[in-house]
Motif scaffolding. Structure first.
Motif, PDB file in Angstrom:
ATOM      1  N   ASN A  85       0.914  -1.251   0.088  1.00 59.30           N
ATOM      2  CA  ASN A  85       0.298   0.147   0.086  1.00 59.30           C
ATOM      3  C   ASN A  85       0.787   1.322   0.163  1.00 59.30           C
ATOM      4  O   ASN A  85       0.444   2.278  -0.603  1.00 59.30           O
ATOM      5  CB  ASN A  85      -0.890   0.021   1.086  1.00 59.30           C
ATOM      6  N   ASP A  86       1.796   1.412   0.929  1.00 59.15           N
ATOM      7  CA  ASP A  86       2.757   2.317   0.932  1.00 59.15           C
ATOM      8  C   ASP A  86       3.718   2.408  -0.206  1.00 59.15           C
ATOM      9  O   ASP A  86       4.713   3.385  -0.055  1.00 59.15           O
ATOM     10  CB  ASP A  86       3.074   2.529   2.213  1.00 59.15           C
ATOM     11  N   ASN A  87       4.239   1.352  -0.857  1.00 57.10           N
ATOM     12  CA  ASN A  87       5.297   1.046  -1.661  1.00 57.10           C
ATOM     13  C   ASN A  87       6.651   1.528  -1.119  1.00 57.10           C
ATOM     14  O   ASN A  87       7.459   2.386  -1.564  1.00 57.10           O
ATOM     15  CB  ASN A  87       5.009   1.847  -2.895  1.00 57.10           C
ATOM     16  N   CYS A  88       6.821   0.743   0.105  1.00 63.41           N
ATOM     17  CA  CYS A  88       7.939   1.128   0.688  1.00 63.41           C
ATOM     18  C   CYS A  88       8.506  -0.456   1.583  1.00 63.41           C
ATOM     19  O   CYS A  88       7.728  -1.341   1.911  1.00 63.41           O
ATOM     20  CB  CYS A  88       7.924   2.183   1.745  1.00 63.41           C
ATOM     21  N   PHE A  89       9.926  -0.230   1.777  1.00 62.94           N
ATOM     22  CA  PHE A  89      10.212  -1.052   2.693  1.00 62.94           C
ATOM     23  C   PHE A  89      10.900  -0.559   4.014  1.00 62.94           C
ATOM     24  O   PHE A  89      11.260   0.735   3.883  1.00 62.94           O
ATOM     25  CB  PHE A  89      11.631  -1.862   2.130  1.00 62.94           C
ATOM     26  N   THR A  90      10.438  -0.790   5.349  1.00 62.04           N
ATOM     27  CA  THR A  90      10.693  -0.427   6.335  1.00 62.04           C
ATOM     28  C   THR A  90      11.788  -1.237   6.994  1.00 62.04           C
ATOM     29  O   THR A  90      11.862  -2.484   7.155  1.00 62.04           O
ATOM     30  CB  THR A  90       9.717  -0.359   7.404  1.00 62.04           C
ATOM     31  N   LEU A  91      13.022  -0.786   7.383  1.00 61.24           N
ATOM     32  CA  LEU A  91      14.344  -1.526   8.187  1.00 61.24           C
ATOM     33  C   LEU A  91      14.228  -1.354   9.276  1.00 61.24           C
ATOM     34  O   LEU A  91      13.901  -0.124   9.976  1.00 61.24           O
ATOM     35  CB  LEU A  91      15.567  -0.911   7.319  1.00 61.24           C
ATOM     36  N   GLY A  92      14.627  -2.383  10.162  1.00 61.58           N
ATOM     37  CA  GLY A  92      15.209  -2.126  11.633  1.00 61.58           C
ATOM     38  C   GLY A  92      16.457  -3.125  11.689  1.00 61.58           C
ATOM     39  O   GLY A  92      16.548  -4.023  11.124  1.00 61.58           O
ATOM     40  N   VAL A 112      21.940  -3.517   2.506  1.00 60.21           N
ATOM     41  CA  VAL A 112      20.602  -3.742   2.248  1.00 60.21           C
ATOM     42  C   VAL A 112      20.143  -2.677   1.617  1.00 60.21           C
ATOM     43  O   VAL A 112      19.427  -2.903   0.576  1.00 60.21           O
ATOM     44  CB  VAL A 112      19.947  -3.915   3.596  1.00 60.21           C
ATOM     45  N   ILE A 113      20.297  -1.493   1.780  1.00 53.75           N
ATOM     46  CA  ILE A 113      19.853  -0.279   1.035  1.00 53.75           C
ATOM     47  C   ILE A 113      20.097  -0.282  -0.325  1.00 53.75           C
ATOM     48  O   ILE A 113      19.388  -0.126  -1.369  1.00 53.75           O
ATOM     49  CB  ILE A 113      20.437   1.213   1.815  1.00 53.75           C
ATOM     50  N   ALA A 114      21.521  -0.493  -0.713  1.00 57.03           N
ATOM     51  CA  ALA A 114      21.862  -0.711  -2.081  1.00 57.03           C
ATOM     52  C   ALA A 114      21.071  -1.652  -2.790  1.00 57.03           C
ATOM     53  O   ALA A 114      20.950  -1.501  -3.965  1.00 57.03           O
ATOM     54  CB  ALA A 114      23.457  -0.828  -2.148  1.00 57.03           C
ATOM     55  N   GLN A 115      21.043  -2.778  -2.134  1.00 61.07           N
ATOM     56  CA  GLN A 115      20.152  -3.980  -2.711  1.00 61.07           C
ATOM     57  C   GLN A 115      18.802  -3.536  -3.233  1.00 61.07           C
ATOM     58  O   GLN A 115      18.376  -3.874  -4.413  1.00 61.07           O
ATOM     59  CB  GLN A 115      20.356  -5.214  -2.095  1.00 61.07           C
ATOM     60  N   ILE A 116      18.203  -2.923  -2.271  1.00 64.04           N
ATOM     61  CA  ILE A 116      16.523  -2.330  -2.518  1.00 64.04           C
ATOM     62  C   ILE A 116      16.671  -1.574  -3.520  1.00 64.04           C
ATOM     63  O   ILE A 116      15.882  -1.723  -4.468  1.00 64.04           O
ATOM     64  CB  ILE A 116      16.200  -1.885  -1.258  1.00 64.04           C
ATOM     65  N   GLN A 117      17.765  -0.478  -3.617  1.00 61.58           N
ATOM     66  CA  GLN A 117      17.445   0.317  -4.808  1.00 61.58           C
ATOM     67  C   GLN A 117      17.981  -0.068  -6.058  1.00 61.58           C
ATOM     68  O   GLN A 117      17.407   0.487  -7.025  1.00 61.58           O
ATOM     69  CB  GLN A 117      18.657   1.559  -4.257  1.00 61.58           C
ATOM     70  N   ASN A 118      18.684  -1.170  -6.150  1.00 62.58           N
ATOM     71  CA  ASN A 118      19.113  -1.861  -7.227  1.00 62.58           C
ATOM     72  C   ASN A 118      17.911  -2.544  -8.011  1.00 62.58           C
ATOM     73  O   ASN A 118      17.466  -2.598  -9.085  1.00 62.58           O
ATOM     74  CB  ASN A 118      20.323  -2.835  -7.157  1.00 62.58           C
ATOM     75  N   HIS A 119      17.174  -3.435  -7.058  1.00 65.78           N
ATOM     76  CA  HIS A 119      16.107  -4.209  -7.212  1.00 65.78           C
ATOM     77  C   HIS A 119      14.645  -3.600  -7.296  1.00 65.78           C
ATOM     78  O   HIS A 119      13.819  -4.079  -8.271  1.00 65.78           O
ATOM     79  CB  HIS A 119      15.911  -5.596  -6.407  1.00 65.78           C
ATOM     80  N   TYR A 120      14.552  -2.675  -6.630  1.00 66.38           N
ATOM     81  CA  TYR A 120      13.262  -1.914  -6.337  1.00 66.38           C
ATOM     82  C   TYR A 120      13.426  -0.356  -6.640  1.00 66.38           C
ATOM     83  O   TYR A 120      13.192   0.258  -5.395  1.00 66.38           O
ATOM     84  CB  TYR A 120      12.566  -2.295  -5.355  1.00 66.38           C
ATOM     85  N   PRO A 121      14.132   0.335  -7.568  1.00 65.48           N
ATOM     86  CA  PRO A 121      14.434   1.613  -7.383  1.00 65.48           C
ATOM     87  C   PRO A 121      13.289   2.603  -7.215  1.00 65.48           C
ATOM     88  O   PRO A 121      13.524   3.590  -6.655  1.00 65.48           O
ATOM     89  CB  PRO A 121      14.908   1.688  -8.914  1.00 65.48           C
ATOM     90  N   SER A 122      12.030   2.054  -7.535  1.00 63.47           N
ATOM     91  CA  SER A 122      10.930   3.217  -7.116  1.00 63.47           C
ATOM     92  C   SER A 122      10.230   3.010  -5.859  1.00 63.47           C
ATOM     93  O   SER A 122       9.400   3.960  -5.508  1.00 63.47           O
ATOM     94  CB  SER A 122       9.854   2.939  -8.234  1.00 63.47           C
ATOM     95  N   VAL A 123      10.797   2.062  -5.120  1.00 61.84           N
ATOM     96  CA  VAL A 123      10.242   1.876  -3.746  1.00 61.84           C
ATOM     97  C   VAL A 123      10.891   2.782  -2.645  1.00 61.84           C
ATOM     98  O   VAL A 123      11.912   2.902  -2.666  1.00 61.84           O
ATOM     99  CB  VAL A 123      10.351   0.534  -3.303  1.00 61.84           C
ATOM    100  N   ASP A 124      10.336   3.498  -1.863  1.00 58.53           N
ATOM    101  CA  ASP A 124      10.989   4.100  -0.680  1.00 58.53           C
ATOM    102  C   ASP A 124      11.336   3.211   0.429  1.00 58.53           C
ATOM    103  O   ASP A 124      10.825   2.181   0.570  1.00 58.53           O
ATOM    104  CB  ASP A 124       9.552   5.036   0.126  1.00 58.53           C
ATOM    105  N   ILE A 125      12.482   3.693   1.109  1.00 57.30           N
ATOM    106  CA  ILE A 125      12.796   2.998   2.077  1.00 57.30           C
ATOM    107  C   ILE A 125      12.775   3.830   3.458  1.00 57.30           C
ATOM    108  O   ILE A 125      13.063   5.019   3.582  1.00 57.30           O
ATOM    109  CB  ILE A 125      14.383   2.572   2.046  1.00 57.30           C
ATOM    110  N   VAL A 126      12.298   3.140   4.373  1.00 58.26           N
ATOM    111  CA  VAL A 126      11.545   3.923   5.793  1.00 58.26           C
ATOM    112  C   VAL A 126      12.362   3.300   6.941  1.00 58.26           C
ATOM    113  O   VAL A 126      12.595   2.185   7.005  1.00 58.26           O
ATOM    114  CB  VAL A 126      10.155   3.820   5.812  1.00 58.26           C
ATOM    115  N   ALA A 127      12.659   4.355   7.912  1.00 55.64           N
ATOM    116  CA  ALA A 127      13.049   3.697   9.377  1.00 55.64           C
ATOM    117  C   ALA A 127      12.271   4.590  10.407  1.00 55.64           C
ATOM    118  O   ALA A 127      12.275   5.616  10.140  1.00 55.64           O
ATOM    119  CB  ALA A 127      14.586   4.199   9.341  1.00 55.64           C
TER     120      ALA A 127
END
Length: 172
Positions: A85-92, A112-127
């Protein structure tokens, strides 16, 4: 899975129970954590539930052990939550107290951030970080996260790395 200069991430396994139990019950480590239960029985079920996660899939919740390459010792764990729904990965992340302040959290999260950006470039990353957790706030800022706001409802700061917007192709 994922490998850095000093670390690798792997699926959780039953031999991780004691280490998880030790640091999740250590007041220096769990000060800002919101664990449901830290009993060995719960952690054994937790490990069983997340031992077959597929790294950075769109599974709703994933957990991985952070392990030193030199001796295969587990030093912490990383959590990845995906929200469609939010199109994001949340990391802990949690690092056992005896391994903190050695750059392990930065090293593992950076990859992990580099891998997310490489595989899912349009997805936001949240903490989501509690306001008193200055070390984590500084860590996530160093990793390039932007402080969005303080969300009173969850009593945490929201930090974000935005994905690249998907280019809209005009329909002629």
């Amino acid at each position: 899975m994922l490998k850095t200069k000093r670390l690798y991430l792997r699926n959780l396994c039953h031999t991780d129970t004691d280490m998880l139990f030790n640091y999740r019950n250590d007041s220096r480590c769990n000060l800002y954590q919101r664990y449901e239960d830290t009993s060995k029985v719960y952690l054994q079920k937790f490990i069983q539930n997340y031992s077959l996660c597929t790294f950075l899939s769109r599974e709703e919740e994933q957990h991985y052990a952070i392990v030193c390459i030199t001796n295969s010792e587990m030093i912490g764990d990383i959590s990845v939550f995906f929200s469609e729904n939010d199109n994001c990965f949340t990391l802990g992340i949690t690092i056992a107290p005896q391994f903190q302040m050695q750059g392990y959290a930065y090293e593992s999260l950076r990859e992990v951030i580099a891998q997310i950006q490489n595989h899912y470039p349009s997805v936001d990353i949240v903490a989501l970080i509690e306001k008193e957790n200055i070390k984590s706030i500084n860590l996530f800022k160093k990793l390039g996260f932007i402080e969005e706001c303080y969300a009173e409802s969850i009593q945490s700061y929201v930090f974000t790395i935005y994905g690249v917007p998907v280019r809209q192709i005009p329909i002629c």
